[in-house]
Design an enzyme around this catalytic site. Structure first.
Site, short mmCIF file in Angstrom:
data_model
loop_
_atom_site.label_atom_id
_atom_site.label_comp_id
_atom_site.label_asym_id
_atom_site.label_seq_id
_atom_site.Cartn_x
_atom_site.Cartn_y
_atom_site.Cartn_z
N LYS A 27 -18.82 -18.12 -58.34
CA LYS A 27 -20.26 -18.15 -58.07
C LYS A 27 -20.89 -16.81 -57.66
CE LYS A 27 -20.85 -21.38 -59.32
NZ LYS A 27 -20.40 -21.65 -60.73
N THR B 251 -20.31 -14.40 -62.36
CA THR B 251 -19.34 -14.24 -63.46
C THR B 251 -20.02 -14.41 -64.82
OG1 THR B 251 -17.87 -15.47 -61.97
CG2 THR B 251 -17.05 -15.01 -64.19
N THR B 252 -20.72 -15.52 -64.99
CA THR B 252 -21.30 -15.85 -66.30
C THR B 252 -22.28 -14.76 -66.75
OG1 THR B 252 -21.20 -18.12 -65.48
CG2 THR B 252 -22.36 -17.77 -67.57
N HIS C 8 -10.62 -14.48 -61.50
CA HIS C 8 -11.03 -14.68 -60.10
C HIS C 8 -9.91 -14.25 -59.15
CE1 HIS C 8 -14.66 -16.71 -61.24
NE2 HIS C 8 -14.06 -17.76 -61.74
N ARG D 173 -27.79 -22.64 -62.54
CA ARG D 173 -28.55 -23.48 -61.60
C ARG D 173 -29.91 -22.83 -61.38
NH1 ARG D 173 -29.25 -24.36 -56.04
NH2 ARG D 173 -28.38 -22.29 -55.69
N GLY E 288 -30.07 -19.05 -60.36
CA GLY E 288 -29.91 -17.64 -60.68
C GLY E 288 -30.79 -16.72 -59.85
P1 A3P Z 1 -26.94 -20.26 -58.36
O1 A3P Z 1 -26.10 -21.48 -58.15
O2 A3P Z 1 -27.31 -19.59 -57.09
O3 A3P Z 1 -28.11 -20.50 -59.23
P2 A3P Z 1 -20.64 -17.85 -61.70
O4 A3P Z 1 -21.08 -17.49 -63.07
O5 A3P Z 1 -19.84 -16.79 -61.02
O6 A3P Z 1 -20.03 -19.19 -61.64
O7 A3P Z 1 -21.99 -17.88 -60.82
C1 A3P Z 1 -22.96 -18.86 -61.06
C2 A3P Z 1 -24.23 -18.41 -60.39
O8 A3P Z 1 -24.83 -17.38 -61.18
C3 A3P Z 1 -25.25 -19.53 -60.29
O9 A3P Z 1 -26.04 -19.20 -59.15
C4 A3P Z 1 -25.99 -19.35 -61.60
O10 A3P Z 1 -27.25 -19.98 -61.63
C5 A3P Z 1 -26.11 -17.84 -61.65
N1 A3P Z 1 -26.32 -17.32 -63.01
C6 A3P Z 1 -25.78 -17.75 -64.17
N2 A3P Z 1 -26.23 -17.02 -65.19
C7 A3P Z 1 -27.08 -16.11 -64.68
C8 A3P Z 1 -27.87 -15.07 -65.26
N3 A3P Z 1 -27.89 -14.85 -66.56
N4 A3P Z 1 -28.61 -14.32 -64.42
C9 A3P Z 1 -28.62 -14.53 -63.09
N5 A3P Z 1 -27.89 -15.50 -62.49
C10 A3P Z 1 -27.12 -16.28 -63.28
#
Ligand code: A3P
Length: 301
Positions: A48, A51-52, A113, A267, A269
């Site tokens: 979280k 990563t994505t 991770h 979610r 972001g």
């Molecule tokens: P939130 O739950 O605060 O919205 P990971 O990819 O490490 O699992 O992290 C997920 C978090 O990154 C989530 O945060 C998600 O909404 C956010 N996220 C995913 N894609 C994103 C993007 N393109 N830009 C910014 N935040 C992003």
């Protein structure tokens, strides 16, 4: 609950970190078999932390010469977790059948991770580049709480915010303790700035173009004056934006090979959503753990 109880809940303590059963098998296999090469780019995050987003950014950045037509970019039809697979969850999933990574297009983009201490030796000692993304633990916690509840099997109930908070503060979550994970890579980035790039989610949100250019330089693929004139930096940022990625069909439904729902990775972001969830006491507690753990490291949130 005691540490033994967490082991019963599918977490294992390994070199001071909590790893999930599924992750553990992949960790052992990749530690033994993964051979990093100098051109590899390894994205490291805690769950979280972004990563994505960074999978998408790295892919778009590093492979940009191959995908000049924005209408036909792989990110429009493939999830970022597929384009930049996770070493221990996606690549080394079966200890008996080892993946053949030799045919992957160079530079190979891989994410993980794993805490620093658990990285395969070749990642630490080859000339490959590590990009580490961290995020304010308060936002990581809130994001993780939502994510874990979303992925719980139907009928198994949800975990309360209080219970999840207690676990997070004690470091009992996949790849936790969060702070130790961050510190491991922060120290490495100070020691070897040419090999490890350390960036905060919040910095990228605030000044995305600046940091994308820094990242490009670090990875040895700076933007040319011609690319600058043609708005390539903004194009990448738009393509990888939360608004764009979260609205693509490929990211809205379906399951990844790890069994996780693709949509669970998007979610809000945003920066600072913790304000909508944490009590004053929770904020105090998380801030004080952060201050204590990062004391003297030069790292702040
Ligand atoms: P939130 O739950 O605060 O919205 P990971 O990819 O490490 O699992 O992290 C997920 C978090 O990154 C989530 O945060 C998600 O909404 C956010 N996220 C995913 N894609 C994103 C993007 N393109 N830009 C910014 N935040 C992003």
């Amino acid at each position: 609950p005691t540490e033994k109880a967490w082991v019963a809940h599918g977490l294992h303590k390994y070199h001071g970190f909590w790893l999930s059963t599924k992750q553990m098998q992949g960790v052992l296999a990749c530690q033994k078999h993964f051979q990093a090469v100098d051109s590899d780019i390894v994205l490291v995050t805690t769950l979280k932390s972004g990563t994505t987003w960074f999978q998408a950014l790295l892919f778009a950045l590093v492979k940009r010469a191959h995908y000049l037509d924005p209408q036909r970019h792989p990110l429009l039809t493939e999830n970022p977790h597929v384009l930049v697979p996770n070493l221990e969850f996606d690549v080394y999933t079966d200890r008996q059948v080892l993946p053949d990574l030799s045919s992957l297009a160079r530079p190979r983009l891989i994410s993980t991770h794993l805490p620093y201490v658990c990285l395969p030796d070749s990642v630490k000692h080859s000339g490959c580049k590590v990009v580490y993304v961290c995020r304010d633990p308060k936002d990581v916690f809130v994001s993780l709480w939502h994510f874990s509840n979303k992925l719980r099997p139907v009928g198994s109930g949800t975990m309360s915010l209080d219970e999840a908070f207690d676990k997070f503060c004690r470091g009992v979550n996949t790849s936790g303790p969060f702070w130790d994970h961050v510190l491991g890579f922060w120290k490495e980035s100070l020691k070897r700035p040419e090999s490890a790039f350390f960036i905060k989610f919040e910095e990228m949100k605030q000044e995305p173009a600046l940091h994308l250019r820094r990242l490009a330089k670090f990875l040895g693929c700076p933007f040319s004056p011609e690319e600058e004139t043609h708005g390539v930096v903004d194009g990448i940022l738009r393509l990888c934006s939360f608004e764009n990625l979260s609205n693509l069909d490929v990211n809205k439904s379906g399951i990844l090979s790890s069994g996780m729902e693709k949509s669970a990775f998007f979610r809000k972001g945003e920066v600072g959503d913790w304000m909508n969830y944490l009590t004053t006491e929770m904020v105090k507690k998380l801030d004080s753990i952060t201050q204590e753990k990062f004391h003297g490291s030069g790292l702040k949130f």
